[in-house]
Design an enzyme around this catalytic site. Structure first.
Site, mmCIF file in Angstrom:
data_model
loop_
_atom_site.group_PDB
_atom_site.id
_atom_site.type_symbol
_atom_site.label_atom_id
_atom_site.label_comp_id
_atom_site.label_asym_id
_atom_site.label_seq_id
_atom_site.Cartn_x
_atom_site.Cartn_y
_atom_site.Cartn_z
ATOM 1 N N CYS A 174 0.811 -1.218 0.000
ATOM 2 C CA CYS A 174 0.000 0.000 0.000
ATOM 3 C C CYS A 174 0.846 1.272 0.000
ATOM 4 C CB CYS A 174 -0.996 -0.035 1.150
ATOM 5 S SG CYS A 174 -2.352 1.105 0.855
ATOM 6 N N ARG A 182 -11.923 7.250 -1.624
ATOM 7 C CA ARG A 182 -10.967 6.217 -1.218
ATOM 8 C C ARG A 182 -11.506 4.865 -1.690
ATOM 9 N NH1 ARG A 182 -7.066 7.710 2.014
ATOM 10 N NH2 ARG A 182 -6.474 5.597 2.549
ATOM 11 N N HIS A 197 -3.604 -5.286 2.107
ATOM 12 C CA HIS A 197 -3.292 -5.461 3.522
ATOM 13 C C HIS A 197 -3.898 -6.787 3.938
ATOM 14 C CE1 HIS A 197 -2.045 -1.322 4.326
ATOM 15 N NE2 HIS A 197 -3.006 -0.930 3.540
#
Ligand code: GLN
Length: 248
Positions: A93, A126, A189
């Site tokens: 990320c 996002r 993640h």
């Protein structure tokens, strides 16, 4: 056999338990009788890349990425030489974004390490969701969780995988992450490695092959629980979304 893992700046780059990725690498080495040690680097520490076999760069908020910006300039030449010499890197990320030329945000631009020809620009919304991809490197789909404002453009590089569910690099191309030499950059993640033992073993094998200059076939481990969890996630997100698309 022995591997040394370098964990870069975990006090700043450690979102969503990226440290779990280190534990997973260590454990899967130790279960096979491969010695493993981790060296943690903080801002200002000298890094001898010639002593490292795997480097982990974790995720971070925009603010934390700005804070590591100056440090990255100092380590860039040695890090670049390591990557070009097929050093193994897993970058997650925020760490993935830092592999590239820059990450442009509304608050300013973070200069990247310029290790891989890619760049990132912030956009809204996002991209937050579970994510599933199919990578040519593995039989099993790769599963994880993504949460990023940045859209990453990888130019002519090979993606890590094709998105089966989720957004990926930019929410449009259908590609996720990047693979360059022995570098994997990804938005996943989760943490990534405990959820995806085949990715962990890929990194371990590549690192051993580079260090010991021979082909390595890792002893298989008992991964039935991980495989079951993977099947469940794929069933839940990929199959159900396909069923919804196909329903009248
Ligand atoms: N700050 C970056 C973004 O929002 C990376 C976030 C992260 O590492 N989860 O795009």
């Amino acid at each position: 056999m022995k591997l040394t893992i370098g964990h870069l700046y975990p006090d700043l780059l450690n979102l969503y338990g990226d440290r779990g990725n280190i534990q997973c690498l260590m454990k899967r080495c130790q279960w096979r009788g491969i010695e493993a040690e981790t060296i943690v680097f903080e801002l200002g520490d000298a890094i001898d890349f010639s002593n490292l076999d795997i480097v982990l760069l974790g995720g971070g908020s925009d603010r934390e990425q700005m804070l590591v910006n100056d440090e990255l300039k100092k380590i860039q030449p040695d890090f670049k030489a390591y990557v070009e010499d097929y050093g193994v890197v897993i970058a997650i990320c925020g760490g993935y974004q830092l592999l590239g030329k820059y990450y442009k945000t509304e608050q300013g631009t973070v200069t990247g390490l310029d290790l891989v020809d890619l760049y990132t620009e912030q956009e809204s919304p996002r991209l937050i969701d579970n994510i599933v991809l199919k990578s040519d490197l593995f039989d099993m789909p790769v599963v994880g969780f993504e949460n990023h404002g940045g859209r990453t453009y990888i130019n002519d590089n090979q993606p890590f995988g094709k998105v089966l569910y989720g957004a990926g690099n930019d929410g449009i191309s259908g590609c996720e992450g990047v693979v360059y030499k022995n570098v994997i950059g990804t938005y996943l993640h989760g943490p990534l490695l405990p959820k995806n033992p085949q990715v962990t073993d890929y990194l371990i094998a590549k690192a051993l092959e580079r260090k010991y200059e021979k082909e390595i076939v890792l002893e298989p481990l008992e991964d039935e629980e991980e495989r079951e969890a993977n099947r469940y996630i794929c069933q839940r997100f990929v199959k159900e979304s396909k069923n919804l698309e196909n329903s009248p």
